[in-house]
Design an enzyme around this catalytic site. Structure first.
Site, PDB file in Angstrom:
ATOM      1  N   ASP A 160     -16.127  -0.429  -8.168  1.00 18.88           N
ATOM      2  CA  ASP A 160     -16.017  -1.882  -8.265  1.00 18.88           C
ATOM      3  C   ASP A 160     -16.812  -2.408  -7.067  1.00 18.88           C
ATOM      4  O   ASP A 160     -16.381  -2.266  -5.916  1.00 18.88           O
ATOM      5  CB  ASP A 160     -14.549  -2.326  -8.236  1.00 18.88           C
ATOM      6  CG  ASP A 160     -14.318  -3.548  -9.110  1.00 18.88           C
ATOM      7  OD1 ASP A 160     -15.287  -4.324  -9.312  1.00 18.88           O
ATOM      8  OD2 ASP A 160     -13.192  -3.744  -9.588  1.00 18.88           O
ATOM      9  N   ASP A 177     -11.438   1.026  -3.406  1.00 15.72           N
ATOM     10  CA  ASP A 177     -12.001  -0.230  -2.908  1.00 15.72           C
ATOM     11  C   ASP A 177     -11.886  -0.288  -1.380  1.00 15.72           C
ATOM     12  O   ASP A 177     -11.064   0.403  -0.785  1.00 15.72           O
ATOM     13  CB  ASP A 177     -11.261  -1.415  -3.536  1.00 15.72           C
ATOM     14  CG  ASP A 177     -11.512  -1.514  -5.038  1.00 15.72           C
ATOM     15  OD1 ASP A 177     -12.633  -1.185  -5.470  1.00 15.72           O
ATOM     16  OD2 ASP A 177     -10.582  -1.915  -5.768  1.00 15.72           O
ATOM     17  N   CYS A 197       1.908   0.859  -4.005  1.00 19.61           N
ATOM     18  CA  CYS A 197       0.916   1.892  -3.717  1.00 19.61           C
ATOM     19  C   CYS A 197       0.276   1.578  -2.372  1.00 19.61           C
ATOM     20  O   CYS A 197      -0.180   0.454  -2.146  1.00 19.61           O
ATOM     21  CB  CYS A 197      -0.164   1.905  -4.792  1.00 19.61           C
ATOM     22  SG  CYS A 197       0.493   2.008  -6.459  1.00 19.61           S
ATOM     23  N   ARG A 257     -14.623 -13.391 -13.797  1.00 16.41           N
ATOM     24  CA  ARG A 257     -15.847 -12.855 -13.216  1.00 16.41           C
ATOM     25  C   ARG A 257     -16.856 -12.496 -14.287  1.00 16.41           C
ATOM     26  O   ARG A 257     -18.039 -12.723 -14.129  1.00 16.41           O
ATOM     27  CB  ARG A 257     -15.515 -11.612 -12.387  1.00 16.41           C
ATOM     28  CG  ARG A 257     -16.732 -10.775 -12.011  1.00 16.41           C
ATOM     29  CD  ARG A 257     -16.398  -9.709 -11.006  1.00 16.41           C
ATOM     30  NE  ARG A 257     -15.643 -10.279  -9.906  1.00 16.41           N
ATOM     31  CZ  ARG A 257     -14.657  -9.640  -9.273  1.00 16.41           C
ATOM     32  NH1 ARG A 257     -14.325  -8.420  -9.623  1.00 16.41           N
ATOM     33  NH2 ARG A 257     -14.030 -10.234  -8.283  1.00 16.41           N
ATOM     34  N   TYR A 258     -16.386 -11.865 -15.350  1.00 13.18           N
ATOM     35  CA  TYR A 258     -17.281 -11.426 -16.422  1.00 13.18           C
ATOM     36  C   TYR A 258     -17.347 -12.514 -17.484  1.00 13.18           C
ATOM     37  O   TYR A 258     -16.437 -13.326 -17.616  1.00 13.18           O
ATOM     38  CB  TYR A 258     -16.737 -10.142 -17.041  1.00 13.18           C
ATOM     39  CG  TYR A 258     -16.673  -8.973 -16.100  1.00 13.18           C
ATOM     40  CD1 TYR A 258     -17.832  -8.291 -15.736  1.00 13.18           C
ATOM     41  CD2 TYR A 258     -15.460  -8.546 -15.569  1.00 13.18           C
ATOM     42  CE1 TYR A 258     -17.768  -7.209 -14.876  1.00 13.18           C
ATOM     43  CE2 TYR A 258     -15.385  -7.466 -14.714  1.00 13.18           C
ATOM     44  CZ  TYR A 258     -16.546  -6.794 -14.364  1.00 13.18           C
ATOM     45  OH  TYR A 258     -16.482  -5.731 -13.513  1.00 13.18           O
ATOM     46  N   ARG A 316     -14.264 -12.116 -20.444  1.00 12.18           N
ATOM     47  CA  ARG A 316     -12.891 -11.687 -20.202  1.00 12.18           C
ATOM     48  C   ARG A 316     -12.414 -12.156 -18.829  1.00 12.18           C
ATOM     49  O   ARG A 316     -13.235 -12.387 -17.933  1.00 12.18           O
ATOM     50  CB  ARG A 316     -12.754 -10.171 -20.317  1.00 12.18           C
ATOM     51  CG  ARG A 316     -13.728  -9.357 -19.503  1.00 12.18           C
ATOM     52  CD  ARG A 316     -14.040  -8.058 -20.252  1.00 12.18           C
ATOM     53  NE  ARG A 316     -14.793  -7.106 -19.455  1.00 12.18           N
ATOM     54  CZ  ARG A 316     -16.109  -7.166 -19.263  1.00 12.18           C
ATOM     55  NH1 ARG A 316     -16.811  -8.160 -19.771  1.00 12.18           N
ATOM     56  NH2 ARG A 316     -16.720  -6.250 -18.542  1.00 12.18           N
ATOM     57  N   CYS A 322       5.878  -5.291  -8.009  1.00 10.07           N
ATOM     58  CA  CYS A 322       5.466  -4.015  -8.597  1.00 10.07           C
ATOM     59  C   CYS A 322       6.659  -3.054  -8.567  1.00 10.07           C
ATOM     60  O   CYS A 322       7.548  -3.197  -7.735  1.00 10.07           O
ATOM     61  CB  CYS A 322       4.334  -3.385  -7.786  1.00 10.07           C
ATOM     62  SG  CYS A 322       2.755  -4.194  -8.007  1.00 10.07           S
ATOM     63  N   LYS A 381     -17.553  -3.944 -11.884  1.00  9.27           N
ATOM     64  CA  LYS A 381     -17.515  -2.494 -12.049  1.00  9.27           C
ATOM     65  C   LYS A 381     -18.885  -1.947 -12.458  1.00  9.27           C
ATOM     66  O   LYS A 381     -19.507  -2.476 -13.366  1.00  9.27           O
ATOM     67  CB  LYS A 381     -16.487  -2.130 -13.116  1.00  9.27           C
ATOM     68  CG  LYS A 381     -15.073  -2.525 -12.745  1.00  9.27           C
ATOM     69  CD  LYS A 381     -14.118  -2.194 -13.867  1.00  9.27           C
ATOM     70  CE  LYS A 381     -12.724  -2.713 -13.577  1.00  9.27           C
ATOM     71  NZ  LYS A 381     -12.660  -4.202 -13.652  1.00  9.27           N
ATOM     72  N   ARG A 385      -4.791  -4.976  -3.991  1.00  8.86           N
ATOM     73  CA  ARG A 385      -4.225  -6.314  -3.766  1.00  8.86           C
ATOM     74  C   ARG A 385      -3.113  -6.272  -2.729  1.00  8.86           C
ATOM     75  O   ARG A 385      -2.126  -7.010  -2.814  1.00  8.86           O
ATOM     76  CB  ARG A 385      -3.742  -6.902  -5.089  1.00  8.86           C
ATOM     77  CG  ARG A 385      -4.819  -6.839  -6.154  1.00  8.86           C
ATOM     78  CD  ARG A 385      -4.813  -7.978  -7.127  1.00  8.86           C
ATOM     79  NE  ARG A 385      -5.966  -7.836  -8.005  1.00  8.86           N
ATOM     80  CZ  ARG A 385      -5.920  -7.301  -9.240  1.00  8.86           C
ATOM     81  NH1 ARG A 385      -4.763  -6.918  -9.763  1.00  8.86           N
ATOM     82  NH2 ARG A 385      -7.028  -7.174  -9.951  1.00  8.86           N
ATOM     83  N   CYS A 435      -3.305   0.023  -2.416  1.00 10.72           N
ATOM     84  CA  CYS A 435      -3.481  -1.076  -3.382  1.00 10.72           C
ATOM     85  C   CYS A 435      -4.657  -1.994  -3.028  1.00 10.72           C
ATOM     86  O   CYS A 435      -4.828  -2.408  -1.885  1.00 10.72           O
ATOM     87  CB  CYS A 435      -2.200  -1.908  -3.446  1.00 10.72           C
ATOM     88  SG  CYS A 435      -2.311  -3.272  -4.618  1.00 10.72           S
TER      89      CYS A 435
HETATM   90  C1  LIG Z   1     -11.732  -4.823 -14.219  1.00  7.34           C
HETATM   91  C2  LIG Z   1     -11.826  -6.243 -14.483  1.00  7.34           C
HETATM   92  C3  LIG Z   1     -11.929  -6.731 -15.797  1.00  7.34           C
HETATM   93  C4  LIG Z   1     -11.954  -5.809 -17.000  1.00  7.34           C
HETATM   94  O1  LIG Z   1     -13.061  -4.991 -16.994  1.00  7.34           O
HETATM   95  P1  LIG Z   1     -13.312  -3.960 -18.195  1.00  7.34           P
HETATM   96  O2  LIG Z   1     -14.483  -3.155 -17.723  1.00  7.34           O
HETATM   97  O3  LIG Z   1     -13.592  -4.783 -19.408  1.00  7.34           O
HETATM   98  O4  LIG Z   1     -12.066  -3.141 -18.349  1.00  7.34           O
HETATM   99  C5  LIG Z   1     -12.014  -8.083 -15.981  1.00  7.34           C
HETATM  100  N1  LIG Z   1     -12.030  -8.946 -14.928  1.00  7.34           N
HETATM  101  C6  LIG Z   1     -11.951  -8.504 -13.664  1.00  7.34           C
HETATM  102  C7  LIG Z   1     -12.003  -9.504 -12.556  1.00  7.34           C
HETATM  103  C8  LIG Z   1     -11.839  -7.150 -13.392  1.00  7.34           C
HETATM  104  O5  LIG Z   1     -11.755  -6.722 -12.129  1.00  7.34           O
END
Ligand SMILES: *Cc1c(COP(=O)(O)O)cnc(C)c1O
Length: 370
Positions: A309, A272, A109, A92-93, A96, A105, A316, A114, A112
């Site tokens: 989120d 969420d 939880c 998504r980002y 990362r 798990c 986030k 998920r 959760c």
């Molecule tokens: C939370 C998350 C991350 C990591 O986010 P950070 O703010 O860098 O900790 C990366 N990808 C996805 C899809 C996430 O939900």
């Protein structure tokens, strides 16, 4: 079989045992557990002090999970499936990505994110791992991978090492993170052998899931100490949950206790909008109040980011109490500290930009103080 695997075997994972041990009528929750499995490790069971307490609420199924709620109608409110270029990977980002290692798990939880897939059998296969490695290799912008799931520490060392060593063949992947609730709920899993294996894959970070100070037992402190001694920086992630931790005093104790077991608070999440979890939601004002009660009142190290989120894959977003920067213009800012006292701070003079005709005007920050 290792001790942690025996602990998993000895966990409560069916409604009959749940009735016998905790007195929850099996017939009342049978249908719910078919859709959303249960697992309560012996360690977590020991930390339940009474019916309906903060630990109980997190792991014992409730009839509310079966209620329809319009605000929580989706199984996948964060649109993780839409942001998934290959199975088990969410990208998504820009720099990362998130990798689901297993659906298992240590505990399930009830809130959760998920809930749609955790608890069903399934661990990353070699073929799936290869697809993931190929994708990340081709995407040189990815420098940070987060192992998640399910809980990545639920697979045996050899399997986890297969994933870690494959990831470490990718030169542009600088950072590996593991997101896990294992240290806090199945501390026997944090063996010397696991730590010896993990420390071969530095820089490796871990974010541990904790929601209540009662989760921090001596066994958990030992497990976190081992991980920290292996050179793994530990952060925490907490979900703001109604009736569990939605008051400043509980959260402050949690954050302080985490620091004392060498875990640096990282995120507090607003819950969420997941189907079957609406009864855990709180108002955002509560989260802001908690952050205000932390900042300045205790170690800055104990203050995490409070984030929402955003639904539909917005990612986030950090939410900050707005009463700290009261005013800003080109000459000064006015700030307010944790005691409500106000202070004027003069701005630096703006250096004229080379070739600029006139300095860009500052905008006023539209803050109000009521
Ligand atoms: C939370 C998350 C991350 C990591 O986010 P950070 O703010 O860098 O900790 C990366 N990808 C996805 C899809 C996430 O939900």
């Amino acid at each position: 079989m290792e001790q942690w695997q025996r602990d998993i075997k000895d966990s409560i994972d069916d409604v009959e045992t749940l009735e016998k041990v905790l007195g929850v009528p099996a017939d009342a929750v049978r249908e719910i557990v078919k859709e959303y499995p249960i697992r309560i490790t012996p360690h977590v069971l020991k930390t339940i002090k009474k019916k309906g307490d903060a630990i109980w609420k997190q792991v014992v199924p409730s009839l509310s999970e079966g209620e329809e709620d319009l605000s929580c109608a989706s199984g996948d409110p964060l649109h993780e499936e839409e942001d998934s270029p290959v199975p088990n990977l969410v990208h998504r980002y820009p720099d990362r990505a998130l990798l689901f290692v297993t659906n298992q798990c240590p505990i399930y939880c009830r809130f959760c994110t998920r809930k749609r897939f955790v608890g069903s059998p399934g661990t990353l296969t070699p073929a799936e791992l290869k697809q993931v490695i190929d994708y990340i290799s081709a995407h040189t912008e990815i420098r940070d991978i987060i192992l998640s799931g399910g809980d990545p520490l639920m697979v045996v060392d050899m399997l986890l090492e297969r994933v870690l060593s494959a990831l470490r063949t990718i030169p542009h992947l600088k950072i590996i993170r593991i997101g896990t609730r294992v240290p806090g709920s199945l501390p026997s899993r944090i063996t010397e052998n696991l730590c010896l294996m993990l420390k071969k894959y530095h820089p490796l970070y871990m974010n541990l899931h904790f929601n209540h100070p009662d989760e921090i037992t001596p066994e958990v402190a030992t497990a976190c100490g081992r991980l920290a001694d292996a050179g793994i920086p530990l952060g925490s992630q907490t979900v703001l949950l109604d009736g569990v931790n939605d008051d400043p005093d509980t959260m402050k104790r949690l954050m302080q206790n985490l620091l004392s077991i060498r875990v640096k608070p990282y995120y507090i999440y607003q819950a969420d909008l997941v189907r079957g979890t609406h009864h855990f939601r709180t108002r955002v004002e509560k989260g802001l109040k908690i952050i205000s009660a932390l900042r300045g009142h205790t170690s800055g190290m104990a203050v995490p980011h409070y984030v929402i989120d955003a639904p539909n894959g917005g990612g986030k977003v950090a939410i900050l109490p707005q009463e700290t920067l009261l005013y800003m213009d080109e000459n000064e800012v006015v700030v307010q500290n944790y005691e409500g006292k106000q202070f004027q701070y003069p701005q630096a003079k703006q250096a004229p930009a080379v070739g600029a005709r006139s300095p860009r005007p500052y905008s006023m920050v539209p803050f109000h103080t009521d």
